[in-house]
Design a protein around this motif. Structure first.
Motif, short mmCIF file in Angstrom:
data_model
loop_
_atom_site.label_atom_id
_atom_site.label_comp_id
_atom_site.label_asym_id
_atom_site.label_seq_id
_atom_site.Cartn_x
_atom_site.Cartn_y
_atom_site.Cartn_z
N GLY A 217 4.16 6.95 3.92
CA GLY A 217 3.96 7.47 5.39
C GLY A 217 5.28 6.67 6.25
O GLY A 217 5.67 7.60 7.14
N ILE A 218 5.41 5.53 6.31
CA ILE A 218 6.35 5.08 7.35
C ILE A 218 7.88 5.53 6.87
O ILE A 218 8.62 5.91 7.91
CB ILE A 218 6.38 3.48 6.90
N ALA A 219 8.03 5.93 5.66
CA ALA A 219 9.64 6.46 5.22
C ALA A 219 9.57 7.93 5.91
O ALA A 219 10.62 8.15 6.35
CB ALA A 219 9.59 6.58 3.77
N LYS A 220 8.49 8.73 5.90
CA LYS A 220 8.55 10.15 6.52
C LYS A 220 8.67 9.88 8.00
O LYS A 220 9.31 10.71 8.60
CB LYS A 220 7.18 10.68 6.11
N ILE A 221 8.06 9.07 8.66
CA ILE A 221 7.98 8.85 9.94
C ILE A 221 9.25 8.36 10.44
O ILE A 221 9.80 9.01 11.47
CB ILE A 221 6.94 7.67 10.50
N GLU B 58 0.72 -1.10 -0.04
CA GLU B 58 0.00 0.12 0.01
C GLU B 58 0.97 1.34 -0.05
O GLU B 58 1.80 1.51 0.93
CB GLU B 58 -0.90 0.01 1.40
N ALA B 59 0.79 2.11 -1.18
CA ALA B 59 1.66 3.06 -1.33
C ALA B 59 1.70 4.31 -0.15
O ALA B 59 2.58 4.51 0.53
CB ALA B 59 1.17 3.77 -2.64
N MET C 77 0.77 -9.57 0.37
CA MET C 77 1.34 -8.74 -0.76
C MET C 77 1.36 -9.60 -2.23
O MET C 77 1.45 -10.63 -1.83
CB MET C 77 2.88 -8.28 -0.46
N PRO C 78 1.25 -9.02 -3.16
CA PRO C 78 0.96 -9.53 -4.45
C PRO C 78 2.30 -10.38 -4.72
O PRO C 78 3.56 -9.86 -4.41
CB PRO C 78 0.83 -8.60 -5.16
N LYS C 79 2.38 -11.23 -5.71
CA LYS C 79 3.71 -11.75 -6.43
C LYS C 79 4.21 -12.79 -5.60
O LYS C 79 4.75 -13.78 -5.65
CB LYS C 79 4.41 -10.87 -6.86
N MET C 80 4.60 -12.50 -4.26
CA MET C 80 4.98 -13.14 -3.12
C MET C 80 4.86 -12.59 -1.84
O MET C 80 5.15 -11.33 -1.56
CB MET C 80 6.79 -13.22 -3.33
N THR D 223 12.41 1.23 -1.04
CA THR D 223 11.25 0.77 -0.64
C THR D 223 10.53 -0.29 -2.01
O THR D 223 11.20 -0.23 -3.08
CB THR D 223 10.23 1.74 -0.65
N ALA D 224 9.96 -1.39 -1.61
CA ALA D 224 9.43 -2.24 -2.59
C ALA D 224 7.74 -2.29 -2.13
O ALA D 224 7.47 -2.35 -1.28
CB ALA D 224 10.13 -3.53 -2.44
N ALA D 225 7.26 -2.73 -3.41
CA ALA D 225 5.64 -2.60 -3.58
C ALA D 225 5.14 -4.18 -3.29
O ALA D 225 3.88 -4.39 -3.15
CB ALA D 225 4.92 -2.13 -4.63
#
Length: 509
Positions: A15-19, A9-10, A57-60, A32-34
Motif C-alpha cells: 500500500g505504501i509503495a502505491k501511495i 506486513e505485506a 519485525m522478525p529476525k531483526m 522492499t523488505a519484509a
C-alpha cells in the motif's frame, strides 16, 4: 528521491509503495523488505536517500537494523511508521537521528508532509555539498564570492588537500562560435589529461558566458610549472582534435583568490591570438616580450578601395581588403591597432558605396564593426567582413536575371538539401556568416514567405509524394519528411491540404 520500504506486513508494504507513486511520480522505489535482516542487506546494496520502516519485525527489529547502519556510518534519511506510541521507542529512534515518527494507521496528508520535508532537507544538503565541492569552491573564487577564514582553510585542506591561498595554474581554452558544439569533446579531452597525471590535481569548469573551458591545476609540486607540458603536448593534442577557432591561454597565480582579476586579464589577452601562430599557448610573459611598432593606417589603399566601391567593382574591393591584411603582416602591431584599422577601412568603404546607392544599413554596419572590435581570431574578422560584403552588394545584378540575392539563393539551397533533417534558421545563418535576424528579414522580403513556411512547404510536398508513390506507414513517412512526431505531421498536413494524410491517400487511389 530513492526510497526503500522495510515493513513485515505485506498489505501495508504494498500500500505504501502505491501511495508513494501517487504522491510524487518522481519518487523511485529502490526495493522492499519484509524484515530487518533483509532490510539491512537491501539498504547496503541500494544506498537509498530514504528508508521508510516499521519497528517490530522478525529476525531483526527496525531499531536494531537502524543502529547497525548508523554504526557503520550510513546516514540515510529514516521515516518510522509504527503502531507503538511508547515513548521509549520514540526516544531510541530520535537518538538514531530519524526524520519523523508517524503512528499507524497512516494518514496520507501526514505522510505527504513528512516526505516533502525530507525532500526539502535532501535538496538543501545537496546544495551545500555542491557548494563545498572542488568545483563549487573554484566557482566561488572565480566569481569573487569567497572570504575564507581559518576554519574554511582547515576544511578544504582536510577534505581536498589544498587551500585557496596556495599557488595554482590556470589553462583556458576559448572555443568562440564552436563552443556549444565542441565543449563536451573538449571537456573530455581536458579531464583525460588530468586523469593521466600524478603531478597535479585539476578541475575543469565550463563558462558558457565566455565560451571557454577553464582548467585549474592545484596541489602542484613546489618550484615546478606545467607550462611546458601543456605547450608541447596538451595544446597540439587539442588543436588536432578541435575545429578552429581554439585559443589557448596560460597563467600562474600565487593564490586562487586572485582568479577574478586574472580572468579579466586573460579575457583581454585572447586578442593576441591575432599575432601568434595557430597552436600557441598565450601567456602574459610572452605578450610583454613582443616588440610591436605603431601602425600607420594605409590611407592610399583605403582611397583606392573607396573608389572601387563607388564604381561597384566588387572584385577590386575584395582585392584591396586582401592587400590590407598583407600590409598588417609586414610588421608586428598591437591587436587593438589592427582592429581599429580594419574598422576604419570597412567604414570608409561602406560610406563610399552608400553615397552612390543610397542604402540604409547603418545599424547593421555598426553591429559588424562592433563584432570586429571584439574579435580574438581572424575567423571572426573574416565572418564579419563576409557579412559586410553581403550588405554591400557590389555586383548589383539585373532583377530579371537574379530575382533573389546570392545570400537567399544559398539559403534556399540549404533548405532543399536539408529540409528533412531538421535544419534551422540559426544553422543556415551560421553557415552563411550572417545573423538570424538579417537572414530572416531578407528571406521574407525577397521570397514573400518566411524561412519556416518554406521548409514546411518542402516537407508537405515530400509527404504527398510518399503517400502517392509508396505504401509506407505514417510514422515512416514522417521520419523521411523530417517530422519527429507522426501526429504533428498529420496536423500540419490537414492545415495545408484540408484533409488527413490517410484521407488524401484514399482520395487519389
Amino acid at each position: 528521491m530513492r526510497i526503500v520500504i522495510v515493513e513485515d506486513e505485506a498489505p501495508i508494504r504494498e500500500g505504501i509503495a502505491k501511495i508513494l507513486h501517487k504522491i510524487n511520480p518522481d519518487y523511485e522505489l529502490a526495493g522492499t523488505a519484509a524484515d530487518g535482516k533483509e532490510g539491512y542487506e537491501l539498504i547496503n546494496s541500494t544506498e537509498p536517500d530514504l528508508v521508510i520502516m516499521d519497528i517490530e519485525m522478525p529476525k531483526m527489529d527496525g531499531l536494531k537494523m537502524l543502529g547497525k547502519l548508523r554504526g557503520e556510518g550510513n546516514q540515510c534519511k529514516v521515516l518510522i511508521l509504527s503502531a507503538y506510541s511508547d515513548f521509549n521507542y520514540a526516544k531510541q529512534a530520535i537518538e538514531l537521528n530519524i526524520e519523523n515518527y508517524l503512528l499507524k494507521p497512516i494518514k496520507i496528508p501526514e505522510l505527504k508532509r513528512a516526505l516533502q520535508q525530507i525532500e526539502n532537507a535532501l535538496e538543501k544538503e545537496q546544495s551545500r555539498d555542491m557548494a563545498f565541492s572542488v568545483e563549487g569552491i573554484f566557482l566561488a573564487c572565480l566569481n569573487g564570492q569567497i572570504k575564507p577564514d581559518a576554519q574554511f582553510h582547515s576544511l578544504t585542506k582536510e577534505r581536498y588537500g589544498f587551500t585557496v591561498e596556495e599557488p595554482a595554474e590556470v589553462f583556458v581554452l576559448w572555443l568562440g562560435s564552436g563552443y556549444e558544439e565542441q565543449k563536451k569533446t573538449a571537456r573530455e579531452l581536458l579531464e583525460d589529461v588530468g586523469d593521466h597525471t600524478v603531478k597535479f590535481a585539476s578541475c575543469v569548469i565550463e563558462s558558457d558566458a565566455w565560451q571557454m573551458l577553464i582548467m585549474i591545476l592545484y596541489r602542484l609540486p613546489r618550484e615546478a610549472t606545467q607550462y611546458q607540458y601543456f605547450r608541447t603536448s596538451v595544446v597540439p593534442m587539442l588543436c588536432s582534435n578541435l575545429k578552429s577557432p581554439a585559443v589557448c591561454l596560460w597563467r600562474s597565480v600565487d593564490s586562487l583568490l586572485e582568479l577574478p582579476k586574472v580572468m579579466e586579464e586573460m579575457l583581454r589577452e585572447r586578442e593576441w591570438n591575432l599575432l601568434l601562430e595557430k597552436g600557441s599557448l598565450i601567456r602574459q610573459e610572452d605578450i610583454e616580450a613582443i616588440k610591436t611598432v605603431p601602425l600607420k593606417h594605409p590611407t592610399e589603399l583605403e582611397d583606392k578601395a573607396c573608389q572601387a566601391a563607388k564604381r561597384g567593382d566588387k572584385e577590386k574591393v575584395i582585392e584591396y581588403f586582401k592587400l590590407l591584411f598583407e600590409y598588417y603582416k609586414k610588421a608586428l602591431h598591437t591587436p587593438d591597432e589592427i582592429k581599429k584599422s580594419v574598422i576604419r577601412f570597412s567604414w570608409s568603404v561602406f560610406n563610399a558605396y552608400k553615397e552612390t546607392q543610397g542604402i540604409e544599413a547603418d545599424l547593421k554596419i555598426q553591429n559588424i564593426l562592433q563584432a570586429i572590435s571584439e574579435a580574438v581570431s581572424w575567423d571572426q574578422i573574416g565572418s564579419s567582413l563576409k557579412e559586410l560584403f553581403e550588405i554591400i552588394d557590389l555586383e548589383i545584378p539585373e532583377e530579371e536575371a537574379m530575382p533573389v540575392s546570392v545570400l537567399v539563393q544559398k539559403a534556399q539551397q540549404q533548405i532543399r538539401k536539408y529540409y528533412d533533417q531538421g535544419i534551422t534558421l540559426e544553422e543556415v545563418a551560421n553557415k552563411l556568416f550572417v545573423s538570424e535576424e538579417y537572414l530572416s528579414a531578407l528571406f521574407k522580403k525577397e521570397t514573400g514567405t518566411t524561412f519556416s513556411e518554406t521548409i514546411r512547404k518542402y516537407r508537405i510536398e515530400k509527404v504527398k509524394e510518399l503517400l502517392l508513390d509508396t505504401h509506407l506507414k505514417l510514422n515512416q513517412i514522417a521520419e523521411l519528411a523530417g517530422y519527429s512526431d507522426p501526429k504533428y505531421m498529420s496536423k500540419v498536413f490537414k492545415e495545408e491540404m484540408g484533409m488527413l494524410p490517410n484521407e488524401f491517400r484514399k482520395s487519389v487511389h
